[in-house]
Enzyme design. Structure first.
Site, short mmCIF file in Angstrom:
data_model
loop_
_atom_site.label_atom_id
_atom_site.label_comp_id
_atom_site.label_asym_id
_atom_site.label_seq_id
_atom_site.Cartn_x
_atom_site.Cartn_y
_atom_site.Cartn_z
N ASN A 8 45.23 47.31 41.73
CA ASN A 8 44.18 46.37 42.09
C ASN A 8 44.46 45.93 43.52
O ASN A 8 45.30 45.07 43.76
CB ASN A 8 44.24 45.19 41.10
CG ASN A 8 43.27 44.10 41.43
OD1 ASN A 8 42.54 44.17 42.42
ND2 ASN A 8 43.26 43.07 40.60
N LYS A 15 48.07 44.51 43.38
CA LYS A 15 48.64 44.19 42.07
C LYS A 15 48.79 45.51 41.32
O LYS A 15 47.93 46.39 41.47
CB LYS A 15 47.70 43.27 41.29
CG LYS A 15 47.62 41.89 41.88
CD LYS A 15 46.81 40.98 40.98
CE LYS A 15 46.66 39.62 41.63
NZ LYS A 15 45.43 38.94 41.30
N ARG A 89 40.96 49.10 40.03
CA ARG A 89 39.91 48.09 40.00
C ARG A 89 39.08 48.28 41.28
O ARG A 89 39.60 48.17 42.39
CB ARG A 89 40.53 46.70 40.01
CG ARG A 89 39.47 45.63 39.98
CD ARG A 89 40.11 44.29 40.22
NE ARG A 89 39.19 43.24 39.86
CZ ARG A 89 39.49 41.96 39.95
NH1 ARG A 89 40.68 41.59 40.33
NH2 ARG A 89 38.61 41.05 39.63
N HIS A 177 33.82 39.90 38.39
CA HIS A 177 34.80 39.54 37.34
C HIS A 177 34.52 40.26 36.03
O HIS A 177 34.88 39.80 34.94
CB HIS A 177 34.82 38.01 37.07
CG HIS A 177 35.50 37.21 38.13
ND1 HIS A 177 35.01 36.02 38.61
CD2 HIS A 177 36.64 37.44 38.84
CE1 HIS A 177 35.81 35.55 39.55
NE2 HIS A 177 36.80 36.40 39.72
N LEU A 205 37.96 30.80 35.56
CA LEU A 205 38.26 29.81 36.60
C LEU A 205 39.64 30.08 37.18
O LEU A 205 40.67 29.74 36.58
CB LEU A 205 38.22 28.39 36.01
CG LEU A 205 36.96 28.02 35.21
CD1 LEU A 205 37.09 26.61 34.63
CD2 LEU A 205 35.72 28.13 36.08
N GLY A 206 39.66 30.75 38.32
CA GLY A 206 40.92 31.00 39.01
C GLY A 206 40.71 30.73 40.48
O GLY A 206 39.82 29.95 40.85
N GLY A 208 39.43 32.83 42.44
CA GLY A 208 38.02 33.22 42.39
C GLY A 208 37.47 32.66 41.09
O GLY A 208 38.20 32.62 40.09
N ARG A 237 36.27 29.86 48.78
CA ARG A 237 34.86 30.29 48.93
C ARG A 237 33.92 29.15 48.54
O ARG A 237 34.21 28.39 47.63
CB ARG A 237 34.59 31.52 48.05
CG ARG A 237 35.21 32.78 48.61
CD ARG A 237 35.06 33.95 47.65
NE ARG A 237 36.32 34.27 47.00
CZ ARG A 237 36.45 35.06 45.95
NH1 ARG A 237 35.38 35.64 45.42
NH2 ARG A 237 37.62 35.30 45.41
N ASP A 279 44.67 25.37 46.13
CA ASP A 279 45.39 25.49 44.87
C ASP A 279 45.14 24.27 43.99
O ASP A 279 45.45 23.14 44.40
CB ASP A 279 46.88 25.63 45.20
CG ASP A 279 47.70 26.01 43.99
OD1 ASP A 279 48.03 27.19 43.86
OD2 ASP A 279 47.99 25.10 43.18
N MET A 280 44.61 24.49 42.80
CA MET A 280 44.24 23.38 41.93
C MET A 280 45.43 22.50 41.58
O MET A 280 45.34 21.27 41.55
CB MET A 280 43.57 23.92 40.66
CG MET A 280 43.11 22.88 39.70
SD MET A 280 41.93 21.71 40.42
CE MET A 280 40.40 22.64 40.34
N ASN A 328 45.18 27.03 32.17
CA ASN A 328 46.31 26.09 32.32
C ASN A 328 45.95 24.64 32.61
O ASN A 328 46.78 23.76 32.37
CB ASN A 328 47.23 26.57 33.45
CG ASN A 328 47.80 27.94 33.14
OD1 ASN A 328 48.46 28.13 32.12
ND2 ASN A 328 47.53 28.91 33.99
N GLU A 375 43.03 41.72 32.94
CA GLU A 375 42.23 42.76 33.59
C GLU A 375 43.00 44.08 33.66
O GLU A 375 42.42 45.15 33.51
CB GLU A 375 41.82 42.30 34.99
CG GLU A 375 40.78 41.18 34.93
CD GLU A 375 40.81 40.29 36.16
OE1 GLU A 375 41.88 39.71 36.44
OE2 GLU A 375 39.77 40.16 36.83
P1 AMP Z 1 44.29 32.82 39.32
O1 AMP Z 1 43.55 33.19 40.57
O2 AMP Z 1 43.56 33.19 38.07
O3 AMP Z 1 45.72 33.28 39.34
O4 AMP Z 1 44.36 31.20 39.30
C1 AMP Z 1 45.00 30.48 40.32
C2 AMP Z 1 44.64 29.00 40.19
O5 AMP Z 1 45.11 28.50 38.92
C3 AMP Z 1 45.26 28.13 41.27
O6 AMP Z 1 44.31 27.21 41.78
C4 AMP Z 1 46.35 27.39 40.50
O7 AMP Z 1 46.65 26.14 41.06
C5 AMP Z 1 45.68 27.22 39.15
N1 AMP Z 1 46.65 26.85 38.11
C6 AMP Z 1 47.63 27.61 37.58
N2 AMP Z 1 48.36 26.90 36.70
C7 AMP Z 1 47.85 25.64 36.70
C8 AMP Z 1 48.15 24.42 36.01
N3 AMP Z 1 49.15 24.36 35.14
N4 AMP Z 1 47.39 23.34 36.26
C9 AMP Z 1 46.38 23.39 37.15
N5 AMP Z 1 46.02 24.49 37.81
C10 AMP Z 1 46.75 25.60 37.60
#
Ligand code: AMP
Length: 397
Positions: A8, A15, A89, A177, A205-206, A208, A237, A279-280, A328, A375
């Site tokens: 990927n 990846k 991918r 996705h 929800l990541g 992306g 984005r 980053d969330m 998460n 994926e």
């Molecule tokens: P991904 O692109 O699917 O790997 O998701 C990445 C996002 O997931 C980032 O914004 C991370 O901060 C968020 N994330 C991962 N673990 C947690 C958690 N325990 N609490 C809040 N956000 C999380």
């Protein structure tokens, strides 16, 4: 032993994962990030501890060199692995590719023509294909498209209200996705077949982020459209935007196409709103007003899209969360689901906090699930099927 490799390739990362061909048991999964700048390899071998290695920037200066580093790792740790198929991918399959295909020269030429539709991803996906062809000349190379899951969606979801010739030219709502949605749909069928056969919304929800409305296992609507910019705000984005904003940026502020691309893809979303991070987790920890407002907007857009999807599905049987945030971040799930009692949707607070698979309450009419998306496994499964087909047709010839 025969193996399937998955690749990927993103703009500055690759990846990868290696699976045993028959059982699809995962042997290794990892990635090389920051190719060309500060390349770093991380890998988890058969669920053991993660290994982390900084690589030489001069040596790992492009995707071919990164793939060579991945192969060196595999040679070192899995010298007996005989790679029968490589699953790639591919972000864009255009209007014509609605399922995985074995890559030949014609296919590669067709996919190259789609580069203008996904300039940030498609060229890297295709350089991954070329590097894998060189490294594994006897393996079946299989393209697995992020757009494929949505190709059967209804025409109203496939179009914009632009002159028809632009639709014919390929300016359509593709949706992305798709490999994640396909995996989640299959997993839901195992977990809750009745719900999977009904009206489902999946929230991926990541970094992306998008949502997909699914009816009877088929995509009937996606928040993403022509590119992976539309819909929900993401890490960097912007998500849904009035096209008039782009015209304003060009006409009044003199921004070039490249500057606008950089703004919308890399400086917006959670990062742009918070002025802090994409980053969330970092935003939840920061707790500044701007970080809180960025999260408020993220939640607001998810709830708004959920409402729209409930309308096109005429109701809802299941809501699924996946992706790093969906899997998460319990606070985000709680806020998304709040006040949807009118729809018969109620979370079980403690199951949600604990991150259980089913997080709706006993009396909730809508079942809410967390499904860890995979994926890579989806790609490996498609590549294995296509490799079998290739063997069968070679035997028949
Ligand atoms: P991904 O692109 O699917 O790997 O998701 C990445 C996002 O997931 C980032 O914004 C991370 O901060 C968020 N994330 C991962 N673990 C947690 C958690 N325990 N609490 C809040 N956000 C999380």
């Amino acid at each position: 032993m025969p193996h399937i490799l998955t690749l990927n390739a993103g703009s500055s990362s690759i990846k990868f994962a290696l699976f045993e061909a028959g059982s699809l048991n995962e042997r290794v999964r990892g990635q090389i990030e920051a190719i060309g700048t500060k390349p770093h390899l991380s890998a988890r071998i058969a669920n053991a501890e993660k290994t982390e290695t900084d690589l030489d920037a001069a040596e790992v200066s492009d995707h071919a060199a990164a793939l060579a580093a991945i192969l060196a790792l595999m040679e070192d740790r899995f010298s007996g692995a005989d790679v029968k198929a490589v699953g790639h991918r591919i972000v864009h399959g255009g209007p014509d590719y609605g399922s995985p295909v074995i890559i030949d020269e014609d296919c590669l030429a067709n996919l190259e023509k789609l580069i203008p539709l996904a300039p940030l991803h498609q060229p890297h996906n295709l350089s991954g294909v070329r590097a894998a062809q060189a490294a594994f000349p006897d393996a079946t190379q299989v393209a697995c498209f992020d757009t494929a899951f949505h190709r059967q969606h209804p025409w109203v979801n496939d179009t914009y209200a632009l002159p028809l010739e632009l639709y014919e030219e390929g300016i359509r709502r593709y949706g992305f996705h798709g490999l994640s949605y396909e995996y989640v749909t299959r997993a839901l069928r195992q977990l809750a077949p009745m719900h999977a056969a009904g009206r489902v919304v999946v929230s991926h929800l990541g970094n992306g982020a998008s949502m997909c409305a699914i009816q009877g296992g088929q995509s009937v609507g996606s928040t993403m459209g022509f590119t992976a910019l539309d819909g929900l705000p993401m890490g960097t984005r912007c998500g849904q935007l009035d096209p008039g904003v782009v015209l304003y940026l060009m006409a009044e502020k003199g921004l070039t196409a490249a500057e606008i691309e950089n703004l919308l893809y890399k400086q917006s979303g959670l990062k742009g709103l918070s002025g802090l991070s994409n980053d969330m987790r970092a935003l939840e920890e920061a707790g500044t007003i701007e970080a809180r407002r960025a999260i408020d907007y993220f939640v607001y857009r998810i709830r708004r899209e959920l409402g729209a999807m409930v309308a096109i599905l005429s109701g809802l049987d299941a809501l699924v969360f996946c992706g790093g945030i969906g899997e998460n971040a319990w606070r985000i799930r709680e806020r998304v689901c709040q006040d949807f009692g009118w729809l018969g949707l109620e979370l079980d607070e403690s199951q949600n906090r604990a991150g259980e698979t089913i997080i709706s309450s006993q009396r909730s009419r809508v079942r809410v699930f967390i499904i860890r998306t995979n994926e890579e496994l989806m790609i490996a499964s498609h590549a294995a099927e296509k490799a079998q087909e290739a063997i069968a047709s070679a035997a028949a010839a």
